[in-house]
Structure formats: C-alpha cells, structure tokens
Design an enzyme around this catalytic site. Structure first.
Site, PDB file in Angstrom:
ATOM      1  N   THR A 237      26.491  36.773  -6.994  1.00  0.00           N
ATOM      2  CA  THR A 237      27.223  38.037  -6.966  1.00  0.00           C
ATOM      3  C   THR A 237      26.645  38.999  -5.943  1.00  0.00           C
ATOM      4  O   THR A 237      27.373  39.669  -5.220  1.00  0.00           O
ATOM      5  CB  THR A 237      27.201  38.673  -8.379  1.00  0.00           C
ATOM      6  OG1 THR A 237      27.817  37.745  -9.267  1.00  0.00           O
ATOM      7  CG2 THR A 237      27.966  39.982  -8.422  1.00  0.00           C
TER       8      THR A 237
ATOM      9  N   THR B 120      23.262  44.616 -11.056  1.00  0.00           N
ATOM     10  CA  THR B 120      24.145  44.085 -10.018  1.00  0.00           C
ATOM     11  C   THR B 120      25.086  45.160  -9.466  1.00  0.00           C
ATOM     12  O   THR B 120      25.853  44.898  -8.546  1.00  0.00           O
ATOM     13  CB  THR B 120      25.000  42.925 -10.578  1.00  0.00           C
ATOM     14  OG1 THR B 120      25.784  43.428 -11.669  1.00  0.00           O
ATOM     15  CG2 THR B 120      24.133  41.777 -11.064  1.00  0.00           C
TER      16      THR B 120
ATOM     17  N   LYS C  29      18.022  20.907 -11.018  1.00  0.00           N
ATOM     18  CA  LYS C  29      17.270  21.097  -9.762  1.00  0.00           C
ATOM     19  C   LYS C  29      15.929  20.367  -9.680  1.00  0.00           C
ATOM     20  O   LYS C  29      15.019  20.799  -8.983  1.00  0.00           O
ATOM     21  CB  LYS C  29      17.112  22.590  -9.483  1.00  0.00           C
ATOM     22  CG  LYS C  29      18.462  23.246  -9.122  1.00  0.00           C
ATOM     23  CD  LYS C  29      18.283  24.535  -8.405  1.00  0.00           C
ATOM     24  CE  LYS C  29      19.484  24.897  -7.569  1.00  0.00           C
ATOM     25  NZ  LYS C  29      19.412  26.196  -6.934  1.00  0.00           N
TER      26      LYS C  29
ATOM     27  N   HIS D  97      29.451  32.250 -11.278  1.00  0.00           N
ATOM     28  CA  HIS D  97      29.381  30.830 -11.580  1.00  0.00           C
ATOM     29  C   HIS D  97      29.799  30.011 -10.360  1.00  0.00           C
ATOM     30  O   HIS D  97      30.850  30.244  -9.787  1.00  0.00           O
ATOM     31  CB  HIS D  97      30.298  30.487 -12.762  1.00  0.00           C
ATOM     32  CG  HIS D  97      29.741  30.949 -14.071  1.00  0.00           C
ATOM     33  ND1 HIS D  97      30.389  30.798 -15.259  1.00  0.00           N
ATOM     34  CD2 HIS D  97      28.561  31.547 -14.366  1.00  0.00           C
ATOM     35  CE1 HIS D  97      29.637  31.289 -16.227  1.00  0.00           C
ATOM     36  NE2 HIS D  97      28.535  31.762 -15.714  1.00  0.00           N
TER      37      HIS D  97
ATOM     38  N   ASP E 268      21.639  31.959 -13.864  1.00  0.00           N
ATOM     39  CA  ASP E 268      21.500  31.078 -12.700  1.00  0.00           C
ATOM     40  C   ASP E 268      20.853  29.739 -13.061  1.00  0.00           C
ATOM     41  O   ASP E 268      20.068  29.193 -12.298  1.00  0.00           O
ATOM     42  CB  ASP E 268      20.715  31.776 -11.576  1.00  0.00           C
ATOM     43  CG  ASP E 268      21.273  33.159 -11.306  1.00  0.00           C
ATOM     44  OD1 ASP E 268      22.500  33.264 -11.183  1.00  0.00           O
ATOM     45  OD2 ASP E 268      20.499  34.130 -11.252  1.00  0.00           O
TER      46      ASP E 268
HETATM   47  P1  IMP Z   1      23.562  44.229 -14.903  1.00  0.00           P
HETATM   48  O1  IMP Z   1      24.048  43.138 -15.785  1.00  0.00           O
HETATM   49  O2  IMP Z   1      24.328  44.315 -13.599  1.00  0.00           O
HETATM   50  O3  IMP Z   1      23.451  45.542 -15.597  1.00  0.00           O
HETATM   51  O4  IMP Z   1      22.054  43.857 -14.471  1.00  0.00           O
HETATM   52  C1  IMP Z   1      20.973  43.876 -15.401  1.00  0.00           C
HETATM   53  C2  IMP Z   1      19.953  42.784 -15.076  1.00  0.00           C
HETATM   54  O5  IMP Z   1      20.535  41.514 -15.299  1.00  0.00           O
HETATM   55  C3  IMP Z   1      19.493  42.776 -13.615  1.00  0.00           C
HETATM   56  O6  IMP Z   1      18.140  42.384 -13.586  1.00  0.00           O
HETATM   57  C4  IMP Z   1      20.387  41.716 -12.973  1.00  0.00           C
HETATM   58  O7  IMP Z   1      19.781  41.155 -11.828  1.00  0.00           O
HETATM   59  C5  IMP Z   1      20.500  40.725 -14.107  1.00  0.00           C
HETATM   60  N1  IMP Z   1      21.745  39.939 -14.066  1.00  0.00           N
HETATM   61  C6  IMP Z   1      22.980  40.352 -14.420  1.00  0.00           C
HETATM   62  N2  IMP Z   1      23.872  39.358 -14.290  1.00  0.00           N
HETATM   63  C7  IMP Z   1      23.192  38.285 -13.870  1.00  0.00           C
HETATM   64  C8  IMP Z   1      23.559  36.933 -13.587  1.00  0.00           C
HETATM   65  O8  IMP Z   1      24.703  36.503 -13.736  1.00  0.00           O
HETATM   66  N3  IMP Z   1      22.540  36.109 -13.158  1.00  0.00           N
HETATM   67  C9  IMP Z   1      21.267  36.535 -13.041  1.00  0.00           C
HETATM   68  N4  IMP Z   1      20.882  37.774 -13.308  1.00  0.00           N
HETATM   69  C10 IMP Z   1      21.834  38.647 -13.730  1.00  0.00           C
HETATM   70 MG    MG Z   2      25.000  32.874 -11.790  1.00  0.00          MG
END
Ligand code: IMP
Ligand code: MG
Length: 344
Positions: free
Chosen positions: A256, A128, A287, A46, A16
C-alpha cells in the site's frame, strides 16, 4: 440456506505474511460459496499472482479473481473513492465485480479522516495514512457514517442491509494485517484500529461453532512497516547487512505505501503466543527461498538468537518447538515461491 463451514486465514505476525497467496490457493483447491473480509480497510494490501501476472488489492477479497461472491463485513472501514478505484482496476483487468457485496453497517472513511490520519498518526505511528484510526474513533464515539446512509456509494444494489447474515454454504474469511497489529493483543499503541484475530471474523455474522480450519500465515523471517520500538532484538545491529539483503532479495516493500520493511529473524516466542491465541491448526511459513538465497538460517527463541547449520536444521528446530508448544497445530508447511504452496 445455512452456513455449512467457515475457514479463516489470519496473519500471525505484523501483516505481509502472504495471506493473499494462501487464500488464492485455498479458493482453487476447495469449493467456497463466499470469500469475506472482516477487518480493516484500504490500509491492507494483498498480492496475488494469477497466470504469472501480479495483482494487488486493498479491500476487495480475492474471490473476485475466481468469480466467487465476496462479502465485506460490518467491521470494515470503506474509503468510497478507493473502493471505486479498485473496482475500476479489476474491471480494466477483465474481472467481474458484480458479485462484491458490502455490509451497510460498514463505516465510511471521509476526507477528514484521511487528513487527520496524515497529520496525527502517519509520522508518529507510521500509519498507512488511509484514515483508519480517525474513522474507528468516530465509529466508537457513535458519530460515524454508515455505508447504507452514504449517498456517494454508487453500487447501491451491492449493499447488504438485511438484519440477517447474507452468508450461506462454505465460507472463507481472509484476514488483513496480523496478530501484533491487533488493537487488543498487539503492541499498543503501535497497532491498527481493528481486530485482526480470527475470533473477530464472527463479526461477519456466524457463530464460532461453524469454524473448520484456521490457517496461520507466517514468514520464515519477521518484517515490520511503521513505527514499533518493540520489534527489533537488542542485538539486531549485528545483522544489519543481512537484514538489508533480505529486504532487497525478498522485495520487502509495502503493497500500500511502498515503504521498505524492517527485517528481523523470526521471533518464535511471539509466534508461539500468537498461534495459541489464534488457534491456527495449519501454519504456512512463506519465503524459505529467500533465506536459501542468502544461505543464513536463524530465529529468536527464549529471547536469544539461534543460528542454524542449514535449512534442514532450521526447519527441524522450528517444527519441533512449535509442535511442542502449540498443541492446536496439525501441520506446518514451508513455501518457497510467491505463486503456489505445495502440500496444502
Ligand atoms: P493504520 O492501519 O494505517 O492505522 O496503521 C497502523 C500500523 O499498522 C502501522 O504501523 C502500519 O504500518 C501497520 N499496518 C497497517 N496495515 C498494514 C498491512 O496491511 N500490512 C502491514 N502493516 C500494516
Ligand atoms: Mg499486505
């Protein structure tokens, strides 16, 4: 045709960091033959503004908005239903998706993976819920399903199964997530199950020798979605209202999952470490307009909060520290709006 150059954009924090905006800007400014994704799956989100309209993608690279061929590499994890949904969304909005290619060696996220993620990781680790960890588990246990062997992927002509890399010319790689979510370098186990650092972009099929610029995406304050006991400073309670304000004004909600992100002042100790390992020579700090709106400028350095007099003081301090501690950095750019970046 050989690969001429590779530019990479990676996140220096917890995702992010406006990578979508940076990639979109670079595509318009430079001439690229391919835009690639090397890691993650539809856990990413994105956000891109085109002609004032906001678009969100999860797995498909931003090249699709500019009619440039896109490649999703073998280290990505594909939820086929989510992929089809994204293609339909892009088609409905008038974008041509015929030049989106996926490696046949990318792994398929199954319904069981999603169910396992929701029951085993979503609450405990704030994942997520997209099936990432269970799919990666099966990949490394060597019992996963490759996309090329999966009957229900409807875009057979868009699968690359050749043993050689399909890429040529000038390439831009867009990272997903960020440094502190990397499975090797992040705050394990509060990480994602993929490689988020630029070294792993080579999994797309090129040598690191062709890498030209590595753009590091960061924000002037830190945010985090999901569980992470290491994220907050021990004095974070002092700024609770300010951080709430930043989250609201900065619209810090997951692309997401729509979850509200936790906010903290920019941790320069962590950022310096991330920059030096990633080798990012150009840093884009997004930002700054949000901190201008709340008129408070602070960061963490040597584990302490440092509060600045004003924006000028903030930028001067940060630039001095980073340029001092990170010899790889040539340029630091501050961005104050979601659509464009001046001076990049
Ligand atoms: P996962 O990738 O869904 O297994 O999530 C694992 C960790 O990564 C969690 O803390 C999510 O919130 C974080 N996370 C996964 N994808 C993103 C993203 O695109 N942006 C920010 N955090 C993410
Ligand atoms: Mg993002």
């Amino acid at each position: 045709m050989a690969i001429k150059s590779v530019d990479i954009c990676c996140g220096l924090a917890w995702g992010d960091e406006a990578k979508g905006k940076i990639v979109s800007h670079l595509i318009q400014k430079n001439k690229y033959d391919w835009i690639c994704r090397w890691n993650g799956g539809s856990n990413a989100g994105h956000t891109i503004y085109i002609g004032g309209k906001k678009y969100a993608t999860h797995i498909i690279p931003a090249g699709v908005f500019y009619n440039i061929p896109c490649y999703i590499g073998p280290d990505c994890l594909i939820n086929v239903d989510a992929f089809i949904k994204e293609i339909n969304y892009l088609n409905d909005n008038g974008f041509d998706t015929s030049k989106i290619f996926v490696s046949g060696n990318a792994h398929v996220i199954t319904k069981e993976h999603v169910n396992d993620d929701i029951s085993q990781y979503q609450k405990q680790q704030g994942s997520t819920g997209s099936g990432i960890a269970p799919c990666a588990r099966d990949k490394f246990a060597r019992k996963g399903i490759l996309l090329k062997d999966y009957d229900k992927f409807p875009y057979k002509d868009n699968i690359w199964t050749e043993s050689h890399s399909p890429l040529f010319g000038d390439i831009l790689c867009e990272g997903a997530q960020g440094f502190w979510l990397d499975i090797n370098h992040g705050m394990y186990p509060y990480v994602t199950s993929s490689y988020t650092l630029p070294y792993s972009a080579c999994s797309l099929g090129f040598t690191h020798r062709v890498i030209r610029n590595i753009y590091g995406a960061a924000k002037v304050y830190d945010t985090r979605v999901g569980v992470d006991p290491y994220f907050e400073h021990h004095d974070a309670h002092l700024y609770k209202d300010t951080f709430d304000n930043i989250a609201t004004i900065g619209e810090e909600y997951g692309t997401t999952t729509k979850r509200k992100r936790k906010v903290e002042w920019l941790n320069l100790d962590k950022m310096i470490y991330a920059i030096n390992i990633c080798g990012t020579n150009i840093i884009i700090m997004s930002k700054i307009d949000i901190l201008e709106k709340i008129n408070t400028f602070a960061y963490i350095y040597n584990s302490e909060y440092v509060v600045c007099d004003d924006k000028k003081d903030f930028i001067r301090n940060i630039n001095t520290i980073i340029l001092n501690k990170c010899s790889v950095v040539d340029k630091i750019i501050y961005s104050d709006n979601p659509e464009t970046i001046n001076h990049l």
